[in-house]
Design a protein around this motif. Structure first.
Motif, PDB file in Angstrom:
ATOM      1  N   MET A 152       0.831  -1.183   0.176  1.00 25.03           N
ATOM      2  CA  MET A 152      -0.085   0.131   0.112  1.00 25.03           C
ATOM      3  C   MET A 152       0.861   1.340   0.064  1.00 25.03           C
ATOM      4  SD  MET A 152      -2.790  -1.190   2.770  1.00 25.03           S
ATOM      5  CE  MET A 152      -3.737   0.185   2.666  1.00 25.03           C
ATOM      6  N   GLN A 153       2.049   1.178   0.580  1.00 23.07           N
ATOM      7  CA  GLN A 153       2.941   2.370   0.809  1.00 23.07           C
ATOM      8  C   GLN A 153       3.543   2.639  -0.475  1.00 23.07           C
ATOM      9  OE1 GLN A 153       5.314   0.508   3.912  1.00 23.07           O
ATOM     10  NE2 GLN A 153       4.774   2.293   5.429  1.00 23.07           N
ATOM     11  N   ALA A 154       4.196   1.262  -1.193  1.00 24.58           N
ATOM     12  CA  ALA A 154       4.736   1.515  -2.430  1.00 24.58           C
ATOM     13  C   ALA A 154       3.720   2.077  -3.556  1.00 24.58           C
ATOM     14  CB  ALA A 154       5.287   0.287  -2.826  1.00 24.58           C
ATOM     15  N   THR A 155       2.610   1.562  -3.493  1.00 26.70           N
ATOM     16  CA  THR A 155       1.621   1.982  -4.966  1.00 26.70           C
ATOM     17  C   THR A 155       0.885   3.179  -4.464  1.00 26.70           C
ATOM     18  OG1 THR A 155      -0.147   0.486  -3.818  1.00 26.70           O
ATOM     19  CG2 THR A 155       1.878  -0.588  -5.619  1.00 26.70           C
ATOM     20  N   GLY A 156       1.058   3.923  -3.479  1.00 27.66           N
ATOM     21  CA  GLY A 156       0.642   5.097  -3.113  1.00 27.66           C
ATOM     22  C   GLY A 156      -0.845   5.107  -2.487  1.00 27.66           C
ATOM     23  N   MET A 157      -1.318   3.718  -2.041  1.00 32.71           N
ATOM     24  CA  MET A 157      -2.696   3.689  -1.450  1.00 32.71           C
ATOM     25  C   MET A 157      -2.599   4.468  -0.310  1.00 32.71           C
ATOM     26  SD  MET A 157      -3.936   0.034  -2.168  1.00 32.71           S
ATOM     27  CE  MET A 157      -3.909  -0.733  -3.682  1.00 32.71           C
ATOM     28  N   VAL A 158      -1.391   4.740   0.290  1.00 31.80           N
ATOM     29  CA  VAL A 158      -1.230   5.486   1.578  1.00 31.80           C
ATOM     30  C   VAL A 158       0.217   6.287   1.320  1.00 31.80           C
ATOM     31  CG1 VAL A 158      -2.184   3.892   3.423  1.00 31.80           C
ATOM     32  CG2 VAL A 158       0.307   3.649   2.664  1.00 31.80           C
ATOM     33  N   ASN A 159       0.188   7.554   1.665  1.00 31.07           N
ATOM     34  CA  ASN A 159       1.332   8.320   1.642  1.00 31.07           C
ATOM     35  C   ASN A 159       1.927   8.506   2.945  1.00 31.07           C
ATOM     36  OD1 ASN A 159       3.087  10.484   1.383  1.00 31.07           O
ATOM     37  ND2 ASN A 159       1.823  12.099   0.704  1.00 31.07           N
ATOM     38  N   ASP A 160       3.021   7.639   2.779  1.00 24.56           N
ATOM     39  CA  ASP A 160       3.869   7.530   4.219  1.00 24.56           C
ATOM     40  C   ASP A 160       5.138   7.982   4.169  1.00 24.56           C
ATOM     41  OD1 ASP A 160       1.922   6.179   5.754  1.00 24.56           O
ATOM     42  OD2 ASP A 160       2.983   4.259   5.752  1.00 24.56           O
ATOM     43  N   HIS A 161       5.491   8.613   3.124  1.00 24.82           N
ATOM     44  CA  HIS A 161       6.547   9.838   3.256  1.00 24.82           C
ATOM     45  C   HIS A 161       6.233  10.691   4.407  1.00 24.82           C
ATOM     46  CE1 HIS A 161       8.612   9.147  -0.589  1.00 24.82           C
ATOM     47  NE2 HIS A 161       7.291   8.964  -1.065  1.00 24.82           N
ATOM     48  N   LEU A 162       7.581  10.815   5.310  1.00 30.13           N
ATOM     49  CA  LEU A 162       7.415  11.531   6.415  1.00 30.13           C
ATOM     50  C   LEU A 162       7.124  13.261   5.905  1.00 30.13           C
ATOM     51  CD1 LEU A 162      10.619  10.393   8.288  1.00 30.13           C
ATOM     52  CD2 LEU A 162       8.308   9.790   8.385  1.00 30.13           C
ATOM     53  N   VAL A 163       6.530  13.800   6.796  1.00 28.94           N
ATOM     54  CA  VAL A 163       6.024  15.268   6.572  1.00 28.94           C
ATOM     55  C   VAL A 163       6.948  16.298   6.186  1.00 28.94           C
ATOM     56  CG1 VAL A 163       3.802  15.103   7.593  1.00 28.94           C
ATOM     57  CG2 VAL A 163       5.538  15.841   8.857  1.00 28.94           C
ATOM     58  N   GLY A 164       8.232  15.841   6.696  1.00 28.90           N
ATOM     59  CA  GLY A 164       9.360  16.672   6.368  1.00 28.90           C
ATOM     60  C   GLY A 164       9.958  16.470   5.004  1.00 28.90           C
ATOM     61  N   CYS A 165       9.807  15.533   4.217  1.00 29.99           N
ATOM     62  CA  CYS A 165      10.372  14.841   3.338  1.00 29.99           C
ATOM     63  C   CYS A 165       9.641  15.738   2.006  1.00 29.99           C
ATOM     64  CB  CYS A 165      10.302  13.404   2.831  1.00 29.99           C
ATOM     65  SG  CYS A 165      10.723  12.611   1.282  1.00 29.99           S
ATOM     66  N   PRO A 166      10.533  16.386   1.046  1.00 29.38           N
ATOM     67  CA  PRO A 166       9.916  16.771  -0.131  1.00 29.38           C
ATOM     68  C   PRO A 166       9.119  16.123  -0.825  1.00 29.38           C
ATOM     69  CG  PRO A 166      12.432  17.146   0.023  1.00 29.38           C
ATOM     70  CD  PRO A 166      12.198  15.875   0.872  1.00 29.38           C
ATOM     71  N   ARG A 167       9.089  14.771  -0.791  1.00 31.21           N
ATOM     72  CA  ARG A 167       8.230  14.128  -1.621  1.00 31.21           C
ATOM     73  C   ARG A 167       6.799  13.969  -0.970  1.00 31.21           C
ATOM     74  NH1 ARG A 167       7.789  12.995  -6.277  1.00 31.21           N
ATOM     75  NH2 ARG A 167       7.254  10.723  -6.450  1.00 31.21           N
ATOM     76  N   HIS A 168       6.676  14.222   0.155  1.00 31.42           N
ATOM     77  CA  HIS A 168       5.227  14.093   0.863  1.00 31.42           C
ATOM     78  C   HIS A 168       4.284  15.184   0.173  1.00 31.42           C
ATOM     79  CE1 HIS A 168       1.995  14.509   3.640  1.00 31.42           C
ATOM     80  NE2 HIS A 168       2.305  13.307   4.119  1.00 31.42           N
ATOM     81  N   PRO A 169       4.332  16.436  -0.089  1.00 29.68           N
ATOM     82  CA  PRO A 169       3.683  17.275  -0.556  1.00 29.68           C
ATOM     83  C   PRO A 169       3.491  16.927  -2.416  1.00 29.68           C
ATOM     84  CG  PRO A 169       5.770  18.679  -0.064  1.00 29.68           C
ATOM     85  CD  PRO A 169       5.714  17.190   0.441  1.00 29.68           C
ATOM     86  N   GLN A 170       4.676  16.411  -2.673  1.00 30.23           N
ATOM     87  CA  GLN A 170       4.499  16.130  -4.361  1.00 30.23           C
ATOM     88  C   GLN A 170       3.490  14.946  -4.489  1.00 30.23           C
ATOM     89  OE1 GLN A 170       8.725  15.366  -5.178  1.00 30.23           O
ATOM     90  NE2 GLN A 170       9.200  17.547  -4.972  1.00 30.23           N
ATOM     91  N   VAL A 171       3.762  13.730  -3.586  1.00 22.08           N
ATOM     92  CA  VAL A 171       2.921  12.466  -3.717  1.00 22.08           C
ATOM     93  C   VAL A 171       1.664  12.888  -3.176  1.00 22.08           C
ATOM     94  CG1 VAL A 171       2.517  10.468  -2.787  1.00 22.08           C
ATOM     95  CG2 VAL A 171       4.916  10.748  -3.600  1.00 22.08           C
TER      96      VAL A 171
END
Length: 197
Positions: A170-189
């Motif tokens: 689920m994490q890998a396929t984006g069913m959940v966004n589990d990038h940490l909030v400080g990671c640049p990818r969190h808002p991008q995802v």
């Protein structure tokens, strides 16, 4: 805690392959059923191993498993299992190889009943769950939802799909966004999830 010196989620380390996976693939919503199935199979092969091991072998897996074509794999039997057990480029585990063949058949059955991707995305209301983890220690190994999905997948004939494997998928396929909030990818995802409309 949890972000590395570049600001990324710390789990990807410095291996260029792992960093690229974190930066371009992990957490991106995957809506294609066949691609979702491939990733579930690879997560099953990861059981007991590190994900970087699977990433390094992913192209060899794709070659060995005919591009992860479920229609081809569903027709396989002992000769193909024996061939794969002799392939040093993949994880040579009889149970996981045999499970992949059964999982291909289960996938095709779900496709006939309305579609694998639609059925899986229905668990999250067809929209990625946007988590707000501050540290890696907060991120669960599995959740009640992944337990339910795992149970239902097993009922549908899938194997090597326990709650922890399902949550990693689920994490890998984006069913959940589990990038940490400080990671640049969190808002991008998160923006990718919003852009679907």
């Amino acid at each position: 805690m949890g972000l590395d010196e570049t600001g990324r989620c710390g789990w990807c380390g410095t291996d260029p392959l792992y960093v690229a996976y974190h930066d371009t693939e992990w957490g991106v919503p995957e809506r294609d059923g066949r691609a979702l199935w491939e990733k579930l199979i690879l997560d099953g092969f990861q059981a007991g191993l590190s994900w970087i091991t699977i990433l390094r072998k992913r192209e060899a897996f794709r070659e060995a498993f005919e591009g992860f074509d479920p229609e081809v794999i569903a027709g396989w039997g002992e000769p193909e299992v024996a061939r794969l057990l002799g392939n040093a480029g993949i994880i040579r585990h009889r149970g996981k190889i045999e499970a992949t063949i059964g999982n291909a058949r289960a996938f095709l059955a779900m496709e006939e009943q309305g579609g694998f991707a639609d059925a899986m995305w229905a668990y999250v209301g067809h929209s990625p769950i946007q988590n707000q983890w501050q540290a890696l220690a907060e991120v669960p190994a599995y959740t009640p939802l992944s337990e339910r999905m795992s149970k239902d997948l097993k009922k549908a004939g899938f194997r090597f799909c326990g709650p922890t494997i399902v949550y990693a998928w689920m994490q890998a396929t984006g069913m959940v966004n589990d990038h940490l909030v400080g990671c640049p990818r969190h808002p991008q995802v998160a923006a990718l999830a919003m852009s679907r409309g």
